[in-house]
Design a protein around this motif. Structure first.
Motif, PDB file in Angstrom:
ATOM      1  N   LEU A  42       0.778  -1.176   0.106  1.00 27.91           N
ATOM      2  CA  LEU A  42       0.044  -0.024   0.012  1.00 27.91           C
ATOM      3  C   LEU A  42       0.780   1.083  -0.091  1.00 27.91           C
ATOM      4  O   LEU A  42       1.648   1.389   0.639  1.00 27.91           O
ATOM      5  N   GLN A  43       0.712   2.166  -0.898  1.00 23.81           N
ATOM      6  CA  GLN A  43       1.151   3.524  -0.779  1.00 23.81           C
ATOM      7  C   GLN A  43      -0.002   4.457  -0.965  1.00 23.81           C
ATOM      8  O   GLN A  43      -0.836   4.605  -2.168  1.00 23.81           O
ATOM      9  N   ASN A  44       0.143   5.276  -0.155  1.00 25.06           N
ATOM     10  CA  ASN A  44      -1.220   6.643   0.078  1.00 25.06           C
ATOM     11  C   ASN A  44      -2.573   6.037  -0.264  1.00 25.06           C
ATOM     12  O   ASN A  44      -3.466   6.275  -0.868  1.00 25.06           O
ATOM     13  N   GLY A  45      -2.782   4.549   0.428  1.00 23.54           N
ATOM     14  CA  GLY A  45      -3.907   3.910   0.345  1.00 23.54           C
ATOM     15  C   GLY A  45      -4.348   3.043  -0.996  1.00 23.54           C
ATOM     16  O   GLY A  45      -5.199   2.639  -1.139  1.00 23.54           O
TER      17      GLY A  45
END
Length: 83
Positions: A53-56
């Motif tokens: 996950l990256q920034n959701g």
């Protein structure tokens, strides 16, 4: 690459909809899946990646794509990788 071929064989071989997730804590899960599109030589293609996950958002990191060749013996030919 032999390990990937062994995993693929245990999963029943390449087929549309193939999806294998392998957990290996504390590392991220490894995902092997059949791609809808063929590789550059028109052969069946696989994506091998870790998802995170990256920034959701779900992101592939890293990703490699292979063509599955059957001529001579079963083999994988890499054609795309992104780190």
């Amino acid at each position: 690459m032999q390990t990937l071929l062994d995993i693929l064989r245990k999963a029943g071989g390449w087929h549309p909809g193939l999806y294998v997730k392998i957990a290996n804590p504390p590392y991220r899960e490894l995902v092997i899946e059949a791609m809808d599109d063929s590789g550059p030589m028109g052969l069946p293609a696989l994506s091998v990646t870790h998802y995170g996950l990256q920034n959701g958002d779900l992101m592939r990191d890293p990703e490699m794509c292979f063509e599955l060749g059957l001529a001579g013996s079963t083999h994988l030919s890499p054609y795309y990788w992104l780190c």
